[in-house]
Write a protein that holds these residues in place. Structure first.
Motif, PDB file in Angstrom:
ATOM      1  N   ILE A 336       0.859  -1.180   0.000  1.00  0.00           N
ATOM      2  CA  ILE A 336       0.000   0.000   0.000  1.00  0.00           C
ATOM      3  C   ILE A 336       0.892   1.225   0.000  1.00  0.00           C
ATOM      4  O   ILE A 336       1.794   1.350   0.830  1.00  0.00           O
ATOM      5  CB  ILE A 336      -0.925   0.022   1.230  1.00  0.00           C
ATOM      6  CG1 ILE A 336      -1.888  -1.170   1.199  1.00  0.00           C
ATOM      7  CG2 ILE A 336      -1.712   1.334   1.286  1.00  0.00           C
ATOM      8  CD1 ILE A 336      -2.757  -1.280   2.435  1.00  0.00           C
ATOM      9  N   ASN A 337       0.667   2.135  -0.952  1.00  0.00           N
ATOM     10  CA  ASN A 337       1.403   3.396  -1.033  1.00  0.00           C
ATOM     11  C   ASN A 337       0.515   4.529  -0.541  1.00  0.00           C
ATOM     12  O   ASN A 337      -0.599   4.705  -1.043  1.00  0.00           O
ATOM     13  CB  ASN A 337       1.823   3.691  -2.473  1.00  0.00           C
ATOM     14  CG  ASN A 337       2.923   2.765  -2.967  1.00  0.00           C
ATOM     15  OD1 ASN A 337       3.609   2.127  -2.172  1.00  0.00           O
ATOM     16  ND2 ASN A 337       3.091   2.692  -4.266  1.00  0.00           N
ATOM     17  N   VAL A 356      -2.179  -2.897   8.407  1.00  0.00           N
ATOM     18  CA  VAL A 356      -1.372  -3.949   7.784  1.00  0.00           C
ATOM     19  C   VAL A 356      -0.957  -5.013   8.795  1.00  0.00           C
ATOM     20  O   VAL A 356      -0.788  -6.184   8.432  1.00  0.00           O
ATOM     21  CB  VAL A 356      -0.129  -3.351   7.078  1.00  0.00           C
ATOM     22  CG1 VAL A 356      -0.561  -2.477   5.922  1.00  0.00           C
ATOM     23  CG2 VAL A 356       0.753  -2.563   8.032  1.00  0.00           C
ATOM     24  N   ASN A 357      -0.803  -4.631  10.061  1.00  0.00           N
ATOM     25  CA  ASN A 357      -0.391  -5.608  11.069  1.00  0.00           C
ATOM     26  C   ASN A 357      -1.553  -6.455  11.577  1.00  0.00           C
ATOM     27  O   ASN A 357      -1.406  -7.662  11.766  1.00  0.00           O
ATOM     28  CB  ASN A 357       0.274  -4.900  12.253  1.00  0.00           C
ATOM     29  CG  ASN A 357       1.702  -4.505  11.958  1.00  0.00           C
ATOM     30  OD1 ASN A 357       2.388  -5.172  11.195  1.00  0.00           O
ATOM     31  ND2 ASN A 357       2.149  -3.405  12.536  1.00  0.00           N
ATOM     32  N   ASN A 358      -2.692  -5.830  11.796  1.00  0.00           N
ATOM     33  CA  ASN A 358      -3.806  -6.522  12.438  1.00  0.00           C
ATOM     34  C   ASN A 358      -4.844  -7.028  11.437  1.00  0.00           C
ATOM     35  O   ASN A 358      -5.208  -8.206  11.458  1.00  0.00           O
ATOM     36  CB  ASN A 358      -4.461  -5.598  13.467  1.00  0.00           C
ATOM     37  CG  ASN A 358      -3.488  -5.156  14.545  1.00  0.00           C
ATOM     38  OD1 ASN A 358      -2.609  -5.915  14.945  1.00  0.00           O
ATOM     39  ND2 ASN A 358      -3.608  -3.920  15.007  1.00  0.00           N
ATOM     40  N   CYS A 361      -2.645  -8.941   8.812  1.00  0.00           N
ATOM     41  CA  CYS A 361      -1.820  -9.938   9.524  1.00  0.00           C
ATOM     42  C   CYS A 361      -0.458 -10.172   8.867  1.00  0.00           C
ATOM     43  O   CYS A 361       0.000 -11.308   8.717  1.00  0.00           O
ATOM     44  CB  CYS A 361      -2.572 -11.256   9.629  1.00  0.00           C
ATOM     45  SG  CYS A 361      -4.158 -11.118  10.472  1.00  0.00           S
ATOM     46  N   GLY A 362       0.184  -9.098   8.462  1.00  0.00           N
ATOM     47  CA  GLY A 362       1.534  -9.210   7.920  1.00  0.00           C
ATOM     48  C   GLY A 362       1.612  -9.559   6.452  1.00  0.00           C
ATOM     49  O   GLY A 362       2.707  -9.739   5.919  1.00  0.00           O
ATOM     50  N   ASP A 363       0.471  -9.674   5.770  1.00  0.00           N
ATOM     51  CA  ASP A 363       0.489 -10.036   4.350  1.00  0.00           C
ATOM     52  C   ASP A 363       0.747  -8.847   3.428  1.00  0.00           C
ATOM     53  O   ASP A 363       0.961  -9.037   2.230  1.00  0.00           O
ATOM     54  CB  ASP A 363      -0.850 -10.678   3.952  1.00  0.00           C
ATOM     55  CG  ASP A 363      -0.961 -12.119   4.425  1.00  0.00           C
ATOM     56  OD1 ASP A 363       0.087 -12.762   4.608  1.00  0.00           O
ATOM     57  OD2 ASP A 363      -2.093 -12.587   4.620  1.00  0.00           O
ATOM     58  N   LYS A 424       5.588 -10.207  10.383  1.00  0.00           N
ATOM     59  CA  LYS A 424       5.605  -8.764  10.617  1.00  0.00           C
ATOM     60  C   LYS A 424       5.500  -8.008   9.301  1.00  0.00           C
ATOM     61  O   LYS A 424       6.269  -8.253   8.370  1.00  0.00           O
ATOM     62  CB  LYS A 424       6.890  -8.340  11.330  1.00  0.00           C
ATOM     63  CG  LYS A 424       7.014  -8.836  12.756  1.00  0.00           C
ATOM     64  CD  LYS A 424       8.241  -8.236  13.416  1.00  0.00           C
ATOM     65  CE  LYS A 424       8.354  -8.645  14.868  1.00  0.00           C
ATOM     66  NZ  LYS A 424       9.511  -8.001  15.529  1.00  0.00           N
ATOM     67  N   SER A 425       4.556  -7.109   9.215  1.00  0.00           N
ATOM     68  CA  SER A 425       4.495  -6.231   8.057  1.00  0.00           C
ATOM     69  C   SER A 425       5.662  -5.261   8.093  1.00  0.00           C
ATOM     70  O   SER A 425       6.062  -4.788   9.164  1.00  0.00           O
ATOM     71  CB  SER A 425       3.183  -5.447   8.052  1.00  0.00           C
ATOM     72  OG  SER A 425       2.103  -6.265   7.709  1.00  0.00           O
TER      73      SER A 425
END
Length: 523
Positions: A336-337, A356-358, A361-363, A424-425
């Protein structure tokens, strides 16, 4: 081997001082005397190096390099190499006027088998005319200067006078867009080129073949909005095939990506991935519907969010994992930019990190981009938010820890400290204005109307039309046509400025106003 500051600069300087003491053989004692400067960093082989430099009484430079704290190698400077000492006393390279260590670079390129275009031919009359039409008098390129440059510069047509080899090609497929983002174009839109002026699919694949033969191993398709291009899947398939069949080992594994606003991505993503698409960057500047409408002057936030989920699914079905590297430890195929502007969306940075983290989930990797000046986008310092300010904004609520950047990376990568998730993202920052990365630039751009743009911030006057070369062919011989294109590409690359299109800083870029609107460049 110039030391450039970054967020990790203090650590590198400390490492330099420590390695200077422990190197075997040790750095000469005088290296730690007043008058010497230490620097450290990472070269393209990812080896840590520490170097020292001193100006002798005769005015020449003595220079030592220690790779990974090991053997010290004294490097002799030839007549083209020079160092100078600015008022602050720091040693840096000679910028535009010097070509440090070009001989070593030539030898490395030869050892890697990168070929020389031979024999060198004189430019056809229409080639010279196209070049001269695109270059102001102060930058005039003559046939003699091109012929002479072949004897003095490096071997590959995609390597510039600053020793940067360009293996990444960005191609704009369309000037049209279905959004009207404030940082990209004025509210009334822009005057579009006639469709007959735009590159055809055949012309695009022909250019890709030329660039791939000369070292390009990564292609990104941009716009405008690339998803508005008819037959996009077929074009991606042809580009992917060209990269796969190149007669050499591809360090980038033949990557084909797109940068899109995501509005119409969900209904195309499966066909694009099946055709060979390997990565997607999705532009998203807010998570609030009202702001999305304000920024883009259109509705569509729900479509973009659905597209992110669909893209993750498509890549997982194709490759088994959306992340690269062993066991998904590398970067994501989906990014994502977010272009950040002060007092507009800077209060959402932590929300994006949480997303992005939750949620993902790091994808997904998240990248925050400093707002850049382009024609007609209203850029000004009052709304500009720097990398340092973004870091302060996030770090106070979600402390970050630095991770390693990739070679030629435009992004400074971090992760959230003490994140519970194993995946981890990555949280990245593209710092084009406050801490530019021009010294390692490996990108060239082709605009939708077929011009090669060697720098994102370069003047329109430095653009050269490859479309006109192809449409004014002097023969039916495909090999001869390829050589004509190669000669013009080579000449264009040699005029690439060292940094920021030769403008110096963001305010100078905005003041010059000699570029295109972002949507007609392709980013």
């Amino acid at each position: 081997l110039a030391y450039t500051s970054s967020s990790g600069g203090r650590k590198y300087r400390a490492a330099a001082a420590q390695q200077a003491k422990s190197a075997d053989p040790p750095v000469p004692e005088e290296a730690r005397d007043e008058g010497w400067r230490l620097g450290a960093g990472r070269d393209e082989t990812k080896a840590n190096y520490v170097f020292t430099a001193r100006k002798s009484e005769e005015g020449t430079m003595c220079f030592y390099a220690h790779i990974d704290g090991g053997q010290g190698v004294q490097l002799d400077f030839d007549e083209h190499d020079e160092m100078y000492i600015p008022k602050d006393g720091a040693y840096i390279d000679g910028g535009h006027e010097s070509r440090p260590r070009l001989h070593a670079l030539r030898e490395r390129l030869r050892s890697e088998g990168i070929h020389r275009i031979s024999p060198r031919r004189k430019l056809a009359p229409h080639q010279s005319q196209i070049l001269q039409q695109s270059v102001p008098p102060s930058h005039a390129v003559t046939e003699n200067s091109i012929e002479q440059s072949h004897d003095h510069l490096i071997d590959n047509i995609l390597t510039d006078t600053h020793g940067r080899h360009h293996n990444y090609l960005r191609i704009s497929l369309s000037e049209r867009c279905n959004l009207r983002c404030q940082y990209c174009m004025p509210p009334e839109g822009i005057q579009l080129s006639p469709s007959s002026n735009l590159l055809t699919d055949q012309e695009i694949t022909r250019l890709v073949d030329v660039f791939v033969k000369n070292g390009v191993d990564k292609v990104r398709l941009t716009g405008g909005e690339p998803l508005l291009r008819p037959n996009l899947a077929s074009l991606i398939r042809q580009i992917s095939s060209s990269l796969r069949t190149a007669d050499r080992n591809l360090s980038g594994s033949g990557l084909v990506g797109i940068t899109t606003n995501g509005i119409s991505l969900s209904r195309q993503i499966d066909a694009l991935v099946d055709a060979g698409l390997t990565g997607v960057n999705i532009s998203l500047d807010t998570l609030r519907s009202d702001r999305f409408l304000e920024i883009t002057r259109r509705n569509g936030l729900e479509k973009v969010m659905r597209a992110i989920h669909d893209t993750i699914r498509a890549f997982r079905e194709k490759y088994g994992d959306v992340r690269l590297g062993p066991n998904g430890t590398g970067g994501s195929r989906v990014k994502i930019n977010c272009v950040v502007m002060k007092d507009f969306n800077d209060d959402e940075l932590v929300d994006f990190v949480d997303l992005v983290n939750n949620t993902f989930c790091g994808d997904v990797d998240m990248r925050f981009i400093e707002w850049m000046p382009f024609n007609d986008n209203g850029w000004n310092m009052t709304k500009f938010l720097s990398y340092e300010d973004m870091m302060d904004n996030i770090d106070s609520k979600a402390p970050l820890e630095r991770i390693e950047d990739g070679p030629n990376d435009t992004t400074k990568w971090w992760t959230v400290q003490n994140q519970a998730s194993v995946r981890k993202s990555r949280i990245g920052f593209i710092t084009s204005m406050s801490e530019h990365f021009c010294s390692s630039c490996n990108r060239l751009r082709i605009t939708a109307d077929g011009k090669i743009k060697v720098c994102l911030f370069g003047s329109n006057e430095k653009e050269v039309s490859l479309r006109d070369i192809m449409r004014n062919r002097s023969s039916n011989n495909s090999r001869s046509d390829e050589e004509e294109l190669s000669e013009v590409i080579y000449a264009a690359v040699q005029r690439k400025s060292f940094a920021l299109g030769g403008h110096g800083n963001a305010e100078a870029i905005a003041k010059a106003a000699d570029n295109r609107p972002m949507t007609t460049i392709g980013g």
